[in-house]
Design an enzyme around this catalytic site. Structure first.
Site, PDB file in Angstrom:
ATOM      1  N   HIS A  75      12.849  -3.142  14.937  1.00 18.03           N
ATOM      2  CA  HIS A  75      11.464  -2.813  15.308  1.00 18.03           C
ATOM      3  C   HIS A  75      10.752  -4.086  15.733  1.00 18.03           C
ATOM      4  O   HIS A  75      10.656  -5.029  14.951  1.00 18.03           O
ATOM      5  CB  HIS A  75      10.717  -2.165  14.122  1.00 18.03           C
ATOM      6  CG  HIS A  75      10.972  -0.710  13.963  1.00 18.03           C
ATOM      7  ND1 HIS A  75      10.047   0.154  13.448  1.00 18.03           N
ATOM      8  CD2 HIS A  75      12.057   0.040  14.277  1.00 18.03           C
ATOM      9  CE1 HIS A  75      10.530   1.388  13.452  1.00 18.03           C
ATOM     10  NE2 HIS A  75      11.765   1.345  13.944  1.00 18.03           N
ATOM     11  N   TYR A 203       0.594   2.277   9.915  1.00 19.92           N
ATOM     12  CA  TYR A 203      -0.185   2.045   8.689  1.00 19.92           C
ATOM     13  C   TYR A 203      -1.600   2.529   8.973  1.00 19.92           C
ATOM     14  O   TYR A 203      -2.238   2.044   9.920  1.00 19.92           O
ATOM     15  CB  TYR A 203      -0.209   0.560   8.333  1.00 19.92           C
ATOM     16  CG  TYR A 203       1.131   0.007   7.870  1.00 19.92           C
ATOM     17  CD1 TYR A 203       2.072  -0.454   8.779  1.00 19.92           C
ATOM     18  CD2 TYR A 203       1.443  -0.054   6.511  1.00 19.92           C
ATOM     19  CE1 TYR A 203       3.297  -0.965   8.359  1.00 19.92           C
ATOM     20  CE2 TYR A 203       2.663  -0.565   6.078  1.00 19.92           C
ATOM     21  CZ  TYR A 203       3.585  -1.014   7.006  1.00 19.92           C
ATOM     22  OH  TYR A 203       4.794  -1.521   6.588  1.00 19.92           O
ATOM     23  N   PRO A 295       3.815  -1.862  -2.339  1.00 16.40           N
ATOM     24  CA  PRO A 295       4.764  -1.617  -1.254  1.00 16.40           C
ATOM     25  C   PRO A 295       4.171  -1.737   0.151  1.00 16.40           C
ATOM     26  O   PRO A 295       4.881  -1.666   1.133  1.00 16.40           O
ATOM     27  CB  PRO A 295       5.238  -0.187  -1.505  1.00 16.40           C
ATOM     28  CG  PRO A 295       4.115   0.438  -2.264  1.00 16.40           C
ATOM     29  CD  PRO A 295       3.523  -0.642  -3.099  1.00 16.40           C
ATOM     30  N   LYS A 299       7.696  -5.670   0.863  1.00 14.04           N
ATOM     31  CA  LYS A 299       8.172  -7.000   0.492  1.00 14.04           C
ATOM     32  C   LYS A 299       9.016  -7.028  -0.783  1.00 14.04           C
ATOM     33  O   LYS A 299       9.469  -8.097  -1.192  1.00 14.04           O
ATOM     34  CB  LYS A 299       6.987  -7.954   0.321  1.00 14.04           C
ATOM     35  CG  LYS A 299       6.275  -8.243   1.640  1.00 14.04           C
ATOM     36  CD  LYS A 299       7.210  -8.898   2.625  1.00 14.04           C
ATOM     37  CE  LYS A 299       6.582  -9.068   3.997  1.00 14.04           C
ATOM     38  NZ  LYS A 299       7.605  -9.301   5.031  1.00 14.04           N
ATOM     39  N   TYR A 387       4.621 -10.454   8.077  1.00 14.49           N
ATOM     40  CA  TYR A 387       5.311  -9.163   8.022  1.00 14.49           C
ATOM     41  C   TYR A 387       6.811  -9.323   8.308  1.00 14.49           C
ATOM     42  O   TYR A 387       7.654  -8.758   7.595  1.00 14.49           O
ATOM     43  CB  TYR A 387       4.684  -8.170   9.002  1.00 14.49           C
ATOM     44  CG  TYR A 387       5.114  -6.742   8.767  1.00 14.49           C
ATOM     45  CD1 TYR A 387       6.308  -6.259   9.311  1.00 14.49           C
ATOM     46  CD2 TYR A 387       4.358  -5.869   7.987  1.00 14.49           C
ATOM     47  CE1 TYR A 387       6.731  -4.955   9.081  1.00 14.49           C
ATOM     48  CE2 TYR A 387       4.763  -4.566   7.760  1.00 14.49           C
ATOM     49  CZ  TYR A 387       5.956  -4.113   8.306  1.00 14.49           C
ATOM     50  OH  TYR A 387       6.372  -2.827   8.070  1.00 14.49           O
TER      51      TYR A 387
END
Ligand code: APR
Ligand code: PHB
Length: 392
Positions: A75, A203, A295, A299, A387
């Site tokens: 991704h 998100y 979550p 990570k 990220y």
């Protein structure tokens, strides 16, 4: 009592313990993994599925990367929505690397398969595990299997037994300092054999609460909605879940959401937790045994992987040259990265969730920060670098 000797005794057969065992094996260092449950039980746990490049590299180094390379989905970015607004964080542009979408269950399965293929020693269904003399150069681990008392004599103990294990508590309370933040909400997660609603994760910040649209593969989707910390799975029918999810994501996304029966449904609490130090004598804590992250930033496993990296390098250095520099600096090096990850996970969780005591002004501050993130390259670079994974 039957005594067995090994170089490293690893308490815990989750991803941390298995990855460490396989990496040590690749350098001819013996270990024995002690797992409280069974392989099937460990593999039954549904966990996040976004892997950093650092973890991918460790899996390759351990000789376990083949299926991940074949089935994992790279991704290059993620989507963030607020109300009906949506924008993308471009990992390739801002961080120069992708993440890999590949279920943690599959990582753990690959590691178990590799352990078995290489004759790795794993004891399942162990009970009453107790670590002895960790503050000496002759530590040992005693336990029972099927009522038989057993003992492992070793050079080092790796505490990879998760948040509820025994390793962290082996470190005396007057040595340990613990830091914790419990979030006033949980995540209700659903796994469904439906195509993902988008080709990247979404998100979602909404006035009704956080939501996340994720995936495992082209026909297996993973969705979450923020729920009360006291909520129960039985309070949520599939229809109720899908209806609430649709209210929290942009309407054009909700319109194309394919729903279906849940094949797994569970609620997870959210907490940030760190224990210091991560080493006491010959005992080294790795992964969830030492720290927990909410979550939101995916990570958990990725930070366990960086712990494993530092410990593997330190043990390898010790056995190859007798140099203790790596093991003596393990806790300091691991914690330096752990705290940066804790910060990112806390920041992203604070930005995306609706807090019970949140005022309209507080929500406006979240929207203003999202608008800034949407419009500012430096903000997007900071988000992308955290990220995809900070360097080890
Ligand atoms: N003795 C032996 N094994 C134990 C004991 C014990 N006393 N207590 C716990 N265990 C085992 C658990 O059964 C589990 O399989 O230790 C393992 C710990 O695994 P995880 O909790 O998954 O922790 P870790 O391996 O550090 O994984 C870190 O991966 O699984 C995810 O949520 C986790 O994201 C996190 C990351
Ligand atoms: C998941 O796919 O389960 C997942 C993905 C990203 C997260 C958390 C969970 O941040």
């Amino acid at each position: 009592m039957k005594s067995t000797r090994t170089q490293v005794c690893i308490v815990g057969g989750g991803p941390s313990g298995l990855l460490l065992a396989q990496l040590l094996h690749s350098k001819g260092i013996d270990s024995i993994v002690l797992e409280r449950t069974t392989r099937d039980y460990v593999l039954s746990r549904i966990r996040a599925g976004v892997l950093e490049q650092g973890l991918l590299g460790l899996m390759e180094e351990a000789g376990v990367g083949q299926r991940m390379r074949q089935q994992g989905i790279p991704h290059d970015g993620t989507l963030i929505s607020y109300g009906d607004e949506k924008f993308r964080i471009d990992f390739a542009k801002h961080a120069g690397m992708p993440v890999m979408v590949y279920g943690q269950t599959e990582v753990t399965r690959d590691l178990y398969d590799a352990r078995e293929a290489t004759g790795g020693a794993i004891e399942f269904n162990v009970e009453h595990v107790k670590i002895h003399d960790a503050d000496t150069d002759k530590p040992s681990v005693r336990f029972q299997v099927a009522g038989e008392a057993r003992e492992i004599l070793c050079d080092f103990v790796a505490g990879c037994d998760g948040f509820h294990g025994v390793s962290r508590k082996t470190i005396p309370e007057n040595v340990r300092k613990e830091y914790e933040k419990v979030y006033p909400f949980g995540w209700l997660g659903v796994l469904s054999e439906t195509p993902p609603v988008d080709h990247e994760l979404i998100y979602a910040n909404s006035k009704r609460g956080f939501a996340l649209c994720s995936m495992r593969n082209a026909n297996l989707s993973r969705y979450y909605i923020q729920c009360s910390a006291h909520d129960k799975v039985e309070n949520w029918s599939d229809d109720a879940f899908w209806s609430e999810l649709k209210r929290r994501i942009p309407q054009e996304t909700a319109a194309k959401l394919v729903t279906g029966p849940s094949i797994e449904k569970s609620i997870a609490p959210l907490r940030s937790f760190v224990t210091e130090p991560m080493r006491w004598g010959r005992l080294f804590l790795c992964g969830d045994a030492a720290h927990i992250v909410p979550p939101t930033g995916a990570k958990g496993l990725n930070t366990a992987a960086s712990d494993v990296h530092y410990l593997y390098q330190g043990l390898r250095q010790f056995y190859e040259s007798g140099d203790k520099e790596g093991i003596d600096h393990y806790s300091q090096r691991a914690l330096a990265r752990v705290w940066k990850v804790e910060r990112f996970s806390w920041w992203f969780s604070s930005l995306m969730h609706r807090f019970p005591d949140q005022s309209d002004f507080d929500h406006k501050m979240q929207v203003a920060e999202l608008e800034f993130l949407r419009s500012n390259d430096a903000a997007q670079k900071a988000m992308a670098e955290n990220y995809v994974g900070l360097p080890y």
